[in-house]
Scaffold this active site. Structure first.
Site, PDB file in Angstrom:
ATOM      1  N   GLU A 476      20.477  65.451  17.954  1.00 59.85           N
ATOM      2  CA  GLU A 476      21.540  66.414  18.275  1.00 59.85           C
ATOM      3  C   GLU A 476      21.017  67.521  19.187  1.00 59.85           C
ATOM      4  O   GLU A 476      21.717  67.961  20.103  1.00 59.85           O
ATOM      5  CB  GLU A 476      22.143  66.990  16.995  1.00 59.85           C
ATOM      6  CG  GLU A 476      22.766  65.951  16.065  1.00 59.85           C
ATOM      7  CD  GLU A 476      23.811  65.066  16.729  1.00 59.85           C
ATOM      8  OE1 GLU A 476      24.360  65.447  17.775  1.00 59.85           O
ATOM      9  OE2 GLU A 476      24.077  63.971  16.205  1.00 59.85           O
ATOM     10  N   ASP A 539      18.856  59.630  21.652  1.00 62.28           N
ATOM     11  CA  ASP A 539      18.046  58.811  20.736  1.00 62.28           C
ATOM     12  C   ASP A 539      16.567  58.888  21.098  1.00 62.28           C
ATOM     13  O   ASP A 539      15.700  59.041  20.228  1.00 62.28           O
ATOM     14  CB  ASP A 539      18.504  57.351  20.775  1.00 62.28           C
ATOM     15  CG  ASP A 539      19.691  57.075  19.867  1.00 62.28           C
ATOM     16  OD1 ASP A 539      20.038  57.937  19.046  1.00 62.28           O
ATOM     17  OD2 ASP A 539      20.288  55.988  19.986  1.00 62.28           O
TER      18      ASP A 539
END
Length: 627
Positions: A476, A539
């Site tokens: 995030e 990711d």
């Protein structure tokens, strides 16, 4: 038997993949879904118990329980005479002409049960994030995205045929005349919209969708409807600008929404009213109304009545239920530990930015400023949005309550336009198994529900927690520096804060990430590198930062770290659902999320002794590093 060196995902998850069963009422099962199932069971039990002993000291929760009870009163639901639905349908049926539509437009929108063939939204202004802007876009399509309308798409005909037949049956239950023709005309109008609709790739690059047009110019370009008057009716003022999110729809508006197409538009509106109503009526109509969605994703059964009851209540009282969930199930020890991990991730990112070998010092320092300004929200919010005080159940039917609630929520949407943005508002309830980064507020949010094993547990080792929730936290944070988030400054404004040469270098790395995934075959088809680039950047940044933090712990175990990473992405799904995700989901397929990011990390090769002859091997010069 698979080996980690050839397939990390399949090896780590071998037993789970063999034994896990996709629930009959879902299109998939995953680590996320397993927690969802657990939460559903707990919340259904909790709300049922609260129904026996109403929480009179919590007015918002009390109203949620009242609605929950009404949603589960099947005896009354089976007695419904559909008169309230027929009254809603009559509001469209009585529009005899396009002129009638024009004259009743604001009422139709504010009433909110009737979809109109365009959308106005109120969102934080991308270039002025403390104020709201009025956005304009198309109404959406019947099929999942534009790619499904390609004549070569294997499911186009069967899906549209099923939708048409299913919709005609629903209309007939409400005694609508010419039900088949209305359903067919709705599909005809939908097909007219396709060339003007954004593709999934276009929606994914949301920072590029910001196209402000001065309000005078906006309303003068559209001649078929009086948008000047409509906008004033909606937000009670005349904004300086309108943000257009779908350019082609705006440019072609008059050729789509006009007198000539009125019969098709009216049919489309009728089907929207009818299909929406099915969720709040009899069991037979509930099953019928959900049939298309199940066919689309190859789901075998409808949700049980008990789960449906919870679903409906969550759809209107999500934050209320989330706050209850967070206060009951999320402990202070876990919150403190996750806060510590967030601080560790931010510290790692600071160091990585300082040591970055492709950014200038000037841009790196501004990136660190943005990083330091990120606000983390963990567990559950301190307060509920004010709107929940307005949702009061009545003596009317479940459907009538839903109609009233929708009116209140729609009014609140447009009411916000004249207010400042509250950047402390959560956009996800605490019982949702997910997390997010919000570029307009520069916040990262971790609801209580995701802070469970396998993502996080006080009983897991530090390496396991870093391979799970640590990587999610850093993921995030990474969104602040993906191809979209990187275009927003520390205040949440769309603003160029990079040096040109640095952003050009970043764009080259984006291209490398696209190429890394593009065209990789999965069991449901090839991956679209452009669609999934933002999540893949996140990711890669997530696992890299989490790995760095895990190595600083005394009990570091990198086998456990990488295994936990693979475990959180475990998933089984129907082929049809996977195909839909490939066409529209900005996340890579689960197996690729598990397998590809580790191959860019030297520690993965060292930990598992991966050789050139192994399938997980990637040559050093092809290992991608961004953050």
């Amino acid at each position: 038997m698979t080996r980690v060196q050839d397939d990390l995902f399949a090896t780590v998850n071998a037993d789970w993949l063999k034994e896990a069963q996709i629930p009959a009422d879902k299109p998939r099962i995953s680590a996320f879904d397993e927690l969802v199932l657990k939460n559903e069971k707990n919340l259904a039990h909790d709300l049922t118990e609260l129904s026996k002993n109403l929480p009179t000291d919590n007015p918002e929760l009390l109203e949620a329980i009242k609605f929950y009870n009404k949603a589960g009163d099947w005896e009354k639901r089976e007695q419904a005479d559909f008169s309230a639905v027929k009254a809603e349908l009559a509001k469209v049926e009585t529009l005899q002409s396009f002129k009638d539509f024009q004259e009743n437009l604001s009422q139709l929108i504010l009433h909110s049960q009737t979809s109109v063939p365009f959308s106005f939204s109120v969102e934080p202004d991308m270039k002025d994030a403390i104020h709201y802007s009025l956005g304009f876009s198309g109404p959406g399509l019947l099929l999942p995205d534009t790619s499904y309308y390609d004549e070569k798409h294997p499911r186009k005909k069967e899906l549209l045929d099923f939708w048409t037949k299913n919709t005609a049956e629903i209309l007939a239950r409400f005694e609508v005349e010419n039900a088949e023709e209305i359903a067919q005309n709705s599909v005809k109008f939908d097909e007219l919209l396709v060339p003007s609709a954004n593709t999934s790739e276009e929606w994914a690059k949301y920072a590029e969708l910001y196209h402000p047009i001065a309000t005078d110019s906006f309303v003068s370009e559209i001649t078929n409807l009086n948008f000047k008057s409509l906008i004033n009716d909606l937000v009670k003022t005349e904004p300086d600008k309108i943000i257009v999110y779908e350019d082609r729809f705006y440019e072609n508006f008059d050729s789509l929404v006009n007198e000539e197409n009125w019969s098709l538009i009216k049919a489309w509106m009728l089907t929207k009213v009818a299909r929406r109503a099915t969720s709040f009526l009899t069991e037979d109509l509930r099953i019928l109304g959900g049939a298309y969605g199940r066919f689309l994703s190859n789901v075998q059964e409808a949700r049980s009545q008990e789960k449906h009851q919870l679903d409906l209540t969550e759809s209107y009282f999500s934050q209320v239920i989330g706050l209850f969930y967070g206060q009951k199930y999320f402990g202070e020890a876990a919150k403190a530990d996750v806060k510590r991990m967030v601080a560790a991730m931010i510290k790692v990112y600071q160091e990585r930015l300082r040591k970055n070998d492709w950014l200038s010092q000037e841009t790196a320092e501004k990136a660190i400023e943005k990083l330091d300004a990120i606000t983390p929200f963990i567990g559950f919010p301190d307060k509920l949005p004010e709107i929940y005080r307005r949702l009061k159940t009545t003596s009317g039917s479940l459907y009538e309550d839903a109609v009233k609630f929708d009116e209140i929520l729609t009014a609140r949407t447009f009411e916000k336009f004249s207010e400042d943005v509250d950047k402390t508002t959560w956009h996800m309830p605490a019982h949702m198994v997910n997390a997010y980064y919000s570029p307009d507020s520069n916040t990262i949010v971790f609801p209580a529900a995701i802070l469970q094993a396998p993502f996080y547990s006080l009983d897991q080792s530090s390496s396991q927690n870093y391979g799970g929730i640590g990587a999610v936290i850093a993921h995030e944070i990474s969104h602040a520096f993906d191809n979209n988030g990187a275009q927003f400054d520390k205040e949440g404004n769309l603003n160029k804060w990079w040096l040109d040469k640095d952003y050009e270098a970043f764009e080259e790395k984006q291209k490398e990430m696209i190429e890394l995934f593009d065209g990789i075959e999965t069991e449901a088809g090839p991956a679209n590198g452009k669609l999934i680039v933002s999540e893949n950047i996140a990711d890669q940044g997530g696992i890299t930062a989490a790995l760095t933090a895990a190595k600083e712990e005394d009990d570091v175990d990198l086998k456990a770290f990488f295994s936990q990473w693979a475990k959180i992405w475990r998933m089984k799904a129907s082929t049809e659902f996977q195909q839909m995700l490939l066409s529209m989901d900005v996340h890579a397929p689960a197996k690729l999320r598990a397998n590809i990011p580790p191959t860019n990390l030297e520690e993965f090769y060292e930990t598992f002794d991966v050789k050139e002859t192994d399938q997980m091997y990637r040559a050093p010069e092809k290992r991608l590093k961004i953050w």
